[in-house]
Design an enzyme around this catalytic site. Sequence first.
Site, PDB file in Angstrom:
ATOM      1  N   GLU A   1     106.340 -32.537  94.077  1.00 54.17           N
ATOM      2  CA  GLU A   1     108.241 -32.624  93.508  1.00 54.17           C
ATOM      3  C   GLU A   1     108.528 -34.246  93.679  1.00 54.17           C
ATOM      4  O   GLU A   1     108.137 -34.832  94.720  1.00 54.17           O
ATOM      5  CB  GLU A   1     108.714 -31.557  94.334  1.00 54.17           C
ATOM      6  CG  GLU A   1     110.301 -31.249  93.780  1.00 54.17           C
ATOM      7  CD  GLU A   1     110.914 -30.566  94.492  1.00 54.17           C
ATOM      8  OE1 GLU A   1     112.229 -30.124  93.974  1.00 54.17           O
ATOM      9  OE2 GLU A   1     110.559 -30.024  95.635  1.00 54.17           O
TER      10      GLU A   1
ATOM     11  N   CYS B   1     108.786 -25.921  93.415  1.00 49.56           N
ATOM     12  CA  CYS B   1     109.294 -25.534  94.742  1.00 49.56           C
ATOM     13  C   CYS B   1     110.077 -24.279  94.729  1.00 49.56           C
ATOM     14  O   CYS B   1     109.512 -23.144  94.743  1.00 49.56           O
ATOM     15  CB  CYS B   1     109.897 -26.560  95.304  1.00 49.56           C
ATOM     16  SG  CYS B   1     110.169 -26.354  97.342  1.00 49.56           S
TER      17      CYS B   1
ATOM     18  N   GLU C   1      72.261   3.271  94.717  1.00 52.20           N
ATOM     19  CA  GLU C   1      71.414   4.170  94.187  1.00 52.20           C
ATOM     20  C   GLU C   1      71.676   4.542  92.808  1.00 52.20           C
ATOM     21  O   GLU C   1      70.959   4.582  91.722  1.00 52.20           O
ATOM     22  CB  GLU C   1      71.096   5.063  95.109  1.00 52.20           C
ATOM     23  CG  GLU C   1      70.416   4.703  96.452  1.00 52.20           C
ATOM     24  CD  GLU C   1      70.039   5.865  97.278  1.00 52.20           C
ATOM     25  OE1 GLU C   1      69.209   5.616  98.280  1.00 52.20           O
ATOM     26  OE2 GLU C   1      70.793   6.717  97.287  1.00 52.20           O
TER      27      GLU C   1
ATOM     28  N   LYS D   1      72.063   9.884  84.381  1.00 53.24           N
ATOM     29  CA  LYS D   1      72.210  10.255  85.844  1.00 53.24           C
ATOM     30  C   LYS D   1      73.749  10.240  86.247  1.00 53.24           C
ATOM     31  O   LYS D   1      74.270  11.299  86.745  1.00 53.24           O
ATOM     32  CB  LYS D   1      71.488   9.670  86.888  1.00 53.24           C
ATOM     33  CG  LYS D   1      69.865   9.926  86.535  1.00 53.24           C
ATOM     34  CD  LYS D   1      69.140   9.139  87.659  1.00 53.24           C
ATOM     35  CE  LYS D   1      67.421   9.531  87.372  1.00 53.24           C
ATOM     36  NZ  LYS D   1      66.737   8.809  88.178  1.00 53.24           N
TER      37      LYS D   1
ATOM     38  N   THR E   1      66.708  11.307  92.258  1.00 54.75           N
ATOM     39  CA  THR E   1      65.965  12.354  91.426  1.00 54.75           C
ATOM     40  C   THR E   1      67.053  13.216  90.667  1.00 54.75           C
ATOM     41  O   THR E   1      67.881  13.758  91.428  1.00 54.75           O
ATOM     42  CB  THR E   1      64.996  13.161  92.180  1.00 54.75           C
ATOM     43  OG1 THR E   1      64.024  12.469  92.913  1.00 54.75           O
ATOM     44  CG2 THR E   1      64.349  14.219  91.456  1.00 54.75           C
ATOM     45  N   TYR E   2      66.870  13.212  89.225  1.00 53.33           N
ATOM     46  CA  TYR E   2      67.742  13.681  88.393  1.00 53.33           C
ATOM     47  C   TYR E   2      67.787  15.473  88.924  1.00 53.33           C
ATOM     48  O   TYR E   2      66.771  15.972  88.873  1.00 53.33           O
ATOM     49  CB  TYR E   2      67.399  13.845  87.306  1.00 53.33           C
ATOM     50  CG  TYR E   2      68.656  14.177  86.227  1.00 53.33           C
ATOM     51  CD1 TYR E   2      69.433  13.368  85.658  1.00 53.33           C
ATOM     52  CD2 TYR E   2      68.499  15.535  85.511  1.00 53.33           C
ATOM     53  CE1 TYR E   2      70.617  14.153  84.768  1.00 53.33           C
ATOM     54  CE2 TYR E   2      69.266  16.286  84.828  1.00 53.33           C
ATOM     55  CZ  TYR E   2      70.245  15.245  84.642  1.00 53.33           C
ATOM     56  OH  TYR E   2      71.395  15.715  83.653  1.00 53.33           O
TER      57      TYR E   2
ATOM     58  N   LYS F   1     113.464 -27.929  86.695  1.00 53.08           N
ATOM     59  CA  LYS F   1     113.657 -26.796  87.906  1.00 53.08           C
ATOM     60  C   LYS F   1     114.869 -26.025  87.524  1.00 53.08           C
ATOM     61  O   LYS F   1     116.015 -26.650  87.367  1.00 53.08           O
ATOM     62  CB  LYS F   1     113.998 -27.883  89.179  1.00 53.08           C
ATOM     63  CG  LYS F   1     113.772 -27.031  90.374  1.00 53.08           C
ATOM     64  CD  LYS F   1     113.748 -27.836  91.798  1.00 53.08           C
ATOM     65  CE  LYS F   1     113.824 -26.996  92.863  1.00 53.08           C
ATOM     66  NZ  LYS F   1     113.730 -27.645  94.110  1.00 53.08           N
TER      67      LYS F   1
ATOM     68  N   ASN G   1      59.282  13.273  92.965  1.00 50.52           N
ATOM     69  CA  ASN G   1      60.551  14.376  92.552  1.00 50.52           C
ATOM     70  C   ASN G   1      60.493  15.758  92.826  1.00 50.52           C
ATOM     71  O   ASN G   1      61.667  16.375  93.266  1.00 50.52           O
ATOM     72  CB  ASN G   1      60.805  14.224  90.948  1.00 50.52           C
ATOM     73  CG  ASN G   1      61.281  12.805  90.756  1.00 50.52           C
ATOM     74  OD1 ASN G   1      61.654  12.113  91.413  1.00 50.52           O
ATOM     75  ND2 ASN G   1      61.334  12.535  89.244  1.00 50.52           N
TER      76      ASN G   1
ATOM     77  N   THR H   1      74.928  12.607  99.556  1.00 48.65           N
ATOM     78  CA  THR H   1      74.762  11.398 100.604  1.00 48.65           C
ATOM     79  C   THR H   1      74.418  10.055  99.570  1.00 48.65           C
ATOM     80  O   THR H   1      74.382   8.946 100.297  1.00 48.65           O
ATOM     81  CB  THR H   1      73.421  11.557 101.528  1.00 48.65           C
ATOM     82  OG1 THR H   1      72.340  11.633 100.686  1.00 48.65           O
ATOM     83  CG2 THR H   1      73.687  12.636 102.463  1.00 48.65           C
TER      84      THR H   1
ATOM     85  N   TRP I   1      68.045   5.231  91.365  1.00 47.04           N
ATOM     86  CA  TRP I   1      67.250   5.471  92.381  1.00 47.04           C
ATOM     87  C   TRP I   1      67.495   6.843  92.952  1.00 47.04           C
ATOM     88  O   TRP I   1      67.643   6.923  94.156  1.00 47.04           O
ATOM     89  CB  TRP I   1      67.066   4.265  93.335  1.00 47.04           C
ATOM     90  CG  TRP I   1      66.041   4.336  94.308  1.00 47.04           C
ATOM     91  CD1 TRP I   1      65.856   4.527  95.472  1.00 47.04           C
ATOM     92  CD2 TRP I   1      64.638   3.962  93.825  1.00 47.04           C
ATOM     93  NE1 TRP I   1      64.677   4.469  96.081  1.00 47.04           N
ATOM     94  CE2 TRP I   1      63.733   4.122  95.160  1.00 47.04           C
ATOM     95  CE3 TRP I   1      64.093   3.597  92.588  1.00 47.04           C
ATOM     96  CZ2 TRP I   1      62.506   3.748  95.039  1.00 47.04           C
ATOM     97  CZ3 TRP I   1      62.480   3.220  92.787  1.00 47.04           C
ATOM     98  CH2 TRP I   1      61.873   3.375  93.914  1.00 47.04           C
TER      99      TRP I   1
END
Length: 632
Positions: free
Chosen positions: A46, A169, A463, A593, A470-471, A114, A434, A458, A468
Amino acid sequence: MHRFQYYKVASCTPDVFIGDPDANKKEILNIIHSLDSDTQLAVFPELCISGYTCQDLFYEDILLKRSKQVLIELSYEIPENLAVVLGLPLVIQNKLYNCAAFVFNHKILGIYVKTYIPMYNEFYEKRWFSSSKDLDTDSICLDGQIVPVSNKILFKDTTTDAVTGIEICEDLWVTIPMSSYHALAGANILVNPSASNDVIAKKEYRTGLILNQSARSYAAYIYSSCGKEESTSDLVFSGHDLICENGSLLKEGVNEKFIIGEIDIQHLMHDRIHFKTSMEECMEDYIIVEYESKPYSSIQCTRSFNPYPFVPKDTKKRIERCMDILHIQAQGLATRLKKIHCDQVVIGISGGLDSTLALLVCNEAYKINGYDNSGIHAITMPGFGTTNRTRSNAQILMDLLHVSSEEISIVSGVNQHFKDIHHDPCVHDITYENAQARQRTYILMDLANKYNGIVVGTGDLSELALGWCTYNGDHMSMYAVNASVPKTLVRFIVESYALKDETLSEVLLDICDTPVSPELLPPDASGKITQKTEEVLGSYDLHDFFLYHMLRYHEEPLKIYESCLLAFKDIKKETIQKAIHTFYHRFFTQQFKRNCMPDGIKVGSICFSPRGDWRMPSDASSNLWKQQLKDI
């Protein structure tokens, strides 16, 4: 235009000579010539041309005239392709205003005036300056050019998409800052030439104020304040400079000549699109000054990239965050159980990270509801790949938490299933793997019926992103407590809990040190894990980095890759290349999934639950992303 729209900015604090515009001009130019050659915007404090603490010297015509002339001279001497914001006093229609000029390519493109003039404590600016509310014109003549003047003026770089709004400011410290209006009108770069002095605790308050303003505005905020040379009377200035981006502090300096940072405009624009905030609702009142900069083929990036974006860097904050996340998970489960009048849960315990965290969540949820831990039915289901280490850790953990534990081997059941479907158990293919995962889920679901309870899932966020799981195996549960917790964060939460609970510390830390594995393939001759997830998929550290930048900011693969190289400098480029190809392939092919996920608790900005943060068709084409991956 730079490919990824990094916009390099500088916050500058020159030594100031009170009432000496020529000396100040020299200081300003010295700093400008010291900046990186690819800097695109520089902000000075300023009234930096005259000095802020001139007091009644502001009445002196000689100072006002010379300040204006120095601004014009600077406009010609500032290098091309660098926009600069400079503070000075200007007389407009017989009133004196505290102003900031926006200079680019030898032109003064506009003047911000300002608005809020402080008149309290050590500030008495109203003695000299009028407010922009007193302006009776929207332009003045400078150097033979008509220059717009306003407190509602934005400067739009049509090359970089940077839209700069200025406030000075005090304009920030009021109930509704001028920068809020600027952001609503489309500004994504907010700058503040300031003269904020230092008193006890003000630095911390000022930093918080600027961080919050950048966050609520979805904008970058560049704050430049007067330095120690500004005053020798009753005020002390420390040159507190800040560069913030959407609530994050990129750079901070105290009594430095300048600090430099790169703004990720794509991040800012993404959040404005994503959160659908009412931006650009005030544009009709604004003067928009457009200018065109020359694109840099590349910008030297100095900003750092956190290799663990889901995890705070600071250890204390990380532990606090991890405990907060665990509490959110536990509260979600506790409330679900109360709502459905249930005090029984069934959970599969493998001795790995994810099931460990889920069991800790159950333990905390039962504390919240005042339930007895005997209602937690923790089931270990050893199979062909189970090792003594994980089996032992699972049992120790269950015993220490005083839950109802049971071991049910899946070997005979899976072997019978192999006979039923005519599968050779010596063939260790996807069917072999699987079948085990589905057998475990089959057992858990039926036990939940038996105990009149629910199965607690879990699986974690990482994943689910990579598919990652299993369906209709470990993919399925009745409530998924880890669904929005990435693998890197799972590990840190378990580690943090180990620090909190000495009784569990040893077993939890050993679980953290165990290689990540579904243990669906037989161990080696010494009984150690042979199927290591990260040897197949690549490091979860990398995948979580990709996941965060893709789903939080929807960045392009090439940008994520280049950021990853900067974040993980110790990892070979080839390793990162392989991992990012794996990530995009699996992310697109495994959407089916995620389309039928059970309910899950959202703890962060990303969640794959049915009402979570990501939806896409399972048959979406990945060609556009793969095409860019060819360049990696």
